[in-house]
Design a protein around this motif. Sequence first.
Motif, PDB file in Angstrom:
ATOM      1  N   UNK A   1      43.597 -46.962 -47.427  1.00 41.39           N
ATOM      2  CA  UNK A   1      43.453 -46.240 -48.579  1.00 41.39           C
ATOM      3  C   UNK A   1      42.196 -45.657 -48.978  1.00 41.39           C
ATOM      4  N   UNK A   2      41.061 -46.076 -48.836  1.00 44.12           N
ATOM      5  CA  UNK A   2      39.891 -45.696 -48.869  1.00 44.12           C
ATOM      6  C   UNK A   2      39.739 -44.414 -48.037  1.00 44.12           C
ATOM      7  N   UNK A   3      40.188 -44.572 -46.629  1.00 50.03           N
ATOM      8  CA  UNK A   3      40.257 -43.289 -45.831  1.00 50.03           C
ATOM      9  C   UNK A   3      41.206 -42.155 -46.270  1.00 50.03           C
ATOM     10  N   UNK A   4      42.407 -42.440 -46.990  1.00 51.21           N
ATOM     11  CA  UNK A   4      43.139 -41.389 -47.659  1.00 51.21           C
ATOM     12  C   UNK A   4      42.373 -40.874 -48.414  1.00 51.21           C
ATOM     13  N   UNK A   5      41.539 -41.588 -49.443  1.00 51.39           N
ATOM     14  CA  UNK A   5      40.910 -41.040 -50.538  1.00 51.39           C
ATOM     15  C   UNK A   5      39.693 -40.020 -50.150  1.00 51.39           C
TER      16      UNK A   5
ATOM     17  N   UNK B   1      26.052 -26.934 -46.870  1.00 50.95           N
ATOM     18  CA  UNK B   1      26.110 -28.124 -45.861  1.00 50.95           C
ATOM     19  C   UNK B   1      26.265 -29.294 -47.169  1.00 50.95           C
ATOM     20  N   UNK B   2      27.650 -29.835 -47.143  1.00 55.12           N
ATOM     21  CA  UNK B   2      27.930 -30.870 -47.928  1.00 55.12           C
ATOM     22  C   UNK B   2      28.084 -31.908 -47.160  1.00 55.12           C
ATOM     23  N   UNK B   3      27.941 -33.332 -47.658  1.00 55.00           N
ATOM     24  CA  UNK B   3      28.216 -34.622 -47.132  1.00 55.00           C
ATOM     25  C   UNK B   3      29.420 -35.427 -47.855  1.00 55.00           C
ATOM     26  N   UNK B   4      30.158 -35.970 -47.292  1.00 57.66           N
ATOM     27  CA  UNK B   4      31.233 -36.883 -48.004  1.00 57.66           C
ATOM     28  C   UNK B   4      31.247 -38.046 -47.213  1.00 57.66           C
ATOM     29  N   UNK B   5      30.913 -39.038 -48.283  1.00 59.17           N
ATOM     30  CA  UNK B   5      30.734 -40.445 -48.076  1.00 59.17           C
ATOM     31  C   UNK B   5      31.689 -41.242 -48.742  1.00 59.17           C
ATOM     32  N   UNK B   6      32.103 -42.617 -48.101  1.00 62.15           N
ATOM     33  CA  UNK B   6      32.810 -43.649 -48.898  1.00 62.15           C
ATOM     34  C   UNK B   6      31.578 -44.434 -49.814  1.00 62.15           C
ATOM     35  N   UNK B   7      31.882 -44.822 -50.789  1.00 59.33           N
ATOM     36  CA  UNK B   7      30.865 -45.728 -51.661  1.00 59.33           C
ATOM     37  C   UNK B   7      30.584 -47.231 -51.128  1.00 59.33           C
TER      38      UNK B   7
ATOM     39  N   UNK C   1      39.578 -38.465 -47.186  1.00 65.41           N
ATOM     40  CA  UNK C   1      40.290 -37.314 -46.663  1.00 65.41           C
ATOM     41  C   UNK C   1      40.683 -36.463 -47.676  1.00 65.41           C
ATOM     42  N   UNK C   2      41.071 -36.799 -48.803  1.00 71.72           N
ATOM     43  CA  UNK C   2      41.437 -35.972 -49.920  1.00 71.72           C
ATOM     44  C   UNK C   2      40.291 -35.166 -50.314  1.00 71.72           C
ATOM     45  N   UNK C   3      39.223 -35.842 -50.591  1.00 72.40           N
ATOM     46  CA  UNK C   3      37.909 -35.192 -51.035  1.00 72.40           C
ATOM     47  C   UNK C   3      37.527 -34.234 -50.198  1.00 72.40           C
ATOM     48  N   UNK C   4      37.678 -34.575 -48.672  1.00 75.89           N
ATOM     49  CA  UNK C   4      36.945 -33.754 -47.827  1.00 75.89           C
ATOM     50  C   UNK C   4      37.963 -32.372 -47.701  1.00 75.89           C
ATOM     51  N   UNK C   5      39.218 -32.811 -47.850  1.00 78.35           N
ATOM     52  CA  UNK C   5      40.238 -31.703 -47.848  1.00 78.35           C
ATOM     53  C   UNK C   5      39.855 -30.558 -49.296  1.00 78.35           C
ATOM     54  N   UNK C   6      39.607 -31.181 -50.465  1.00 77.35           N
ATOM     55  CA  UNK C   6      39.199 -30.419 -51.587  1.00 77.35           C
ATOM     56  C   UNK C   6      37.864 -29.478 -51.462  1.00 77.35           C
ATOM     57  N   UNK C   7      36.826 -30.181 -51.029  1.00 75.79           N
ATOM     58  CA  UNK C   7      35.696 -29.726 -50.579  1.00 75.79           C
ATOM     59  C   UNK C   7      35.666 -28.597 -49.554  1.00 75.79           C
ATOM     60  N   UNK C   8      36.507 -29.045 -48.455  1.00 69.38           N
ATOM     61  CA  UNK C   8      36.788 -27.985 -47.281  1.00 69.38           C
ATOM     62  C   UNK C   8      37.355 -26.767 -47.922  1.00 69.38           C
ATOM     63  N   UNK C   9      38.296 -26.955 -48.718  1.00 67.05           N
ATOM     64  CA  UNK C   9      39.010 -25.753 -49.345  1.00 67.05           C
ATOM     65  C   UNK C   9      38.203 -24.934 -50.174  1.00 67.05           C
ATOM     66  N   UNK C  10      37.350 -25.469 -50.780  1.00 67.28           N
ATOM     67  CA  UNK C  10      36.352 -24.873 -51.804  1.00 67.28           C
ATOM     68  C   UNK C  10      35.435 -24.036 -50.906  1.00 67.28           C
ATOM     69  N   UNK C  11      34.776 -24.567 -49.846  1.00 65.14           N
ATOM     70  CA  UNK C  11      34.061 -23.828 -48.994  1.00 65.14           C
ATOM     71  C   UNK C  11      34.635 -22.677 -48.326  1.00 65.14           C
ATOM     72  N   UNK C  12      35.699 -23.148 -47.735  1.00 63.70           N
ATOM     73  CA  UNK C  12      36.576 -22.139 -47.196  1.00 63.70           C
ATOM     74  C   UNK C  12      36.779 -20.816 -47.900  1.00 63.70           C
ATOM     75  N   UNK C  13      37.115 -21.211 -49.308  1.00 66.10           N
ATOM     76  CA  UNK C  13      37.535 -19.838 -50.280  1.00 66.10           C
ATOM     77  C   UNK C  13      36.225 -19.109 -50.584  1.00 66.10           C
TER      78      UNK C  13
END
Length: 117
Positions: free
Chosen positions: A60-64, A39-45, A66-78
């Motif tokens: 731009x913040x939303x894109x950043x 269970x990981x939480x991703x938040x904007x600062x 989503x990039x973090x969420x994508x990286x974490x989701x990839x790690x969790x899925x792998x």
Amino acid sequence: MTEDFYCDEVLSDKIQVRKVLETDNVLAYYHTKPFWPVHVVAIPKKHIPSLITLEESDNELLLELLRVIKKVATMVTEENGACRVITNLGDYQDSKHLHWHIVSGEPLKQLFNERLQ
């Protein structure tokens, strides 16, 4: 405490969290009271109340984020074979700060209840 756990506790360093990934504008960390085995939480600062209150200037913040969420989701899925990416709105949103849950496994509460039966 206000309705913003993330600004009040996490981003103010009142509580320590186990960071998964951090950028200048985004933090992903293991939930302090997990509801799923992973269970990981991703938040904007920056304080943003929710997904539906995002402004054009937050793109731009939303894109950043989503990039973090994508990286974490990839790690969790792998590591676990699958994951869910969830955000809540309205009454479902306990903390009024935009946040996403990246989770894997069956809800711990459900597993606990099954063990009791």
